[in-house]
Design a protein around this motif. Sequence first.
Motif, PDB file in Angstrom:
ATOM      1  N   GLU A   1     -31.643  25.340   1.638  1.00  0.00           N
ATOM      2  CA  GLU A   1     -32.150  26.003   2.778  1.00  0.00           C
ATOM      3  C   GLU A   1     -32.372  27.502   2.152  1.00  0.00           C
ATOM      4  O   GLU A   1     -31.765  27.577   1.017  1.00  0.00           O
TER       5      GLU A   1
ATOM      6  N   ASP B   1     -27.755  16.343   4.121  1.00  0.00           N
ATOM      7  CA  ASP B   1     -27.618  17.811   4.379  1.00  0.00           C
ATOM      8  C   ASP B   1     -28.303  18.633   2.903  1.00  0.00           C
ATOM      9  O   ASP B   1     -28.128  18.403   1.845  1.00  0.00           O
ATOM     10  N   ARG B   2     -29.202  19.500   3.434  1.00  0.00           N
ATOM     11  CA  ARG B   2     -29.682  20.062   2.464  1.00  0.00           C
ATOM     12  C   ARG B   2     -28.723  21.237   2.070  1.00  0.00           C
ATOM     13  O   ARG B   2     -27.884  21.365   2.604  1.00  0.00           O
TER      14      ARG B   2
ATOM     15  N   GLY C   1     -27.521  23.974   3.845  1.00  0.00           N
ATOM     16  CA  GLY C   1     -27.612  23.689   5.411  1.00  0.00           C
ATOM     17  C   GLY C   1     -26.326  23.205   6.024  1.00  0.00           C
ATOM     18  O   GLY C   1     -25.525  22.849   5.673  1.00  0.00           O
TER      19      GLY C   1
ATOM     20  N   ARG D   1     -36.736  27.725   2.454  1.00  0.00           N
ATOM     21  CA  ARG D   1     -36.483  26.397   2.459  1.00  0.00           C
ATOM     22  C   ARG D   1     -37.444  25.465   1.626  1.00  0.00           C
ATOM     23  O   ARG D   1     -38.552  25.671   1.350  1.00  0.00           O
TER      24      ARG D   1
END
Length: 467
Positions: free
Chosen positions: A193, A242-243, A246, A203
């Motif tokens: 992100e 999950d980034r 993030g 992002r």
Amino acid sequence: MRVLIIGDLGGQLSAATKIAFERGAQVSHAASPAIALDSLRAGHGADLVMIDVKADIAWLYEALQTEHIAAPIVACGVEADADAAASAIHAGAREFIPLPPDAELIAAVLSAVSEDERTMIASDPAMMQVVELAEQIAPSDASVLITGESGVGKEVMARFVHQKSRRAGKTFISVNCAAIPENLLESELFGHEKGAFTGAMTRRIGKFEEANGGTLLLDEISEMDARLQAKLLRAIQEREIDRVGGNKPVKVDIRIVATSNRDLAEAVRSGDFREDLLYRLNVMNLRIPALRERRSDLVKLSDFFIDKYSAANGLPNKELSDEAREQINSSRWPGNVRELENAMHRAVILSRGPVIEADAIRTPDGAPLSSSTGHSNYESQIDLTVQRATETAHTAITAGLASVQVGRTVAEVEQDLILSTLDHCLGNRTHAANILGISIRTLRNKLRTYTDAGVEVAAPGETRAAG
């Protein structure tokens, strides 16, 4: 093969685009480096970036590094002079292609960064059993672990599984877990992100999201850091990622294929690999036999590579003499299909006529193969070096254990053993890791710790005493 072209499509660059498209590449276009970066951030991935030499290559290279985006850059320019090429390479380009474009040169560049044109060649019963099993499991969504020695064609098999699956029309994404530094691999896989770390200006979509609907190949999975193994396990179990930075999970629909040239069960026992992750990956296992176990494929593979490199070098088709075929069949090929391919490439270039004789099949240093022993001179020297290093290291281990004094810690003894073994291998990390029975990643981590502590570590080709 996904190619991103950056620059004005008028004139010669347009011709280069057409050639890449005709060679089977998926071609997209961006008018400027900034637009190209936005496209890559958004998950429109590229296996190769071709850019006008007049564009700001240095800016793009730095931006890709900062954003943790792995995409090799090739510069193209009408001025085919040394200064233009040198400036492009200095700015971060991997190659320089002069314009007007040469079709074979562009094909060679595409081939260098793409595995797409590697064809499944198999007729030996040992290999055909694996191919038949691959075809049987391909339509499912089960995770697949492909194992085998280096150079046997694990990625080729992974692409074969994808092509035979219901996801064949979707994206196939390959990530080499051993080639990407640990601090970059997390962002490469899961994306990040804006503001997740210094330089994350916006992002960025990772490989999991790029591969959505298709297949994600995790090449050399055994070299992945333990922390990332835990995150990967969750991604496989939950089908969401999950980034980095993030706070909201992202659903993904992908099939996971992984490869390893190591015994992952042994890696589990040594603590280098998570047992629960191994169970998740190893739903189906495809073990590819070494080339010495599928000898009836040798000549068929050789003929394929000869045709391939004859065409790539603009040469008429060549064929092997009876003596050359006998030599190929009697050699060991410890580097497996990759070594055979390189040998046939050299043979195509070295042979003077339409027939490839035995003396054109040589090792990388130019020495002839020895058909009587099945070893090349070059390979024998390597084997002898490793054998001597192993014997010497084991002697050192015995002597070291015998002379251990009370009060020394296990870590101190381990450090002496690792550094001594590395010295005996003349700094060769791979050979030292094999002798010590640990992964190359574990060895590198140990050496990094020693270096950070100010301990001298042998450089490749040297010993500490010589350094």
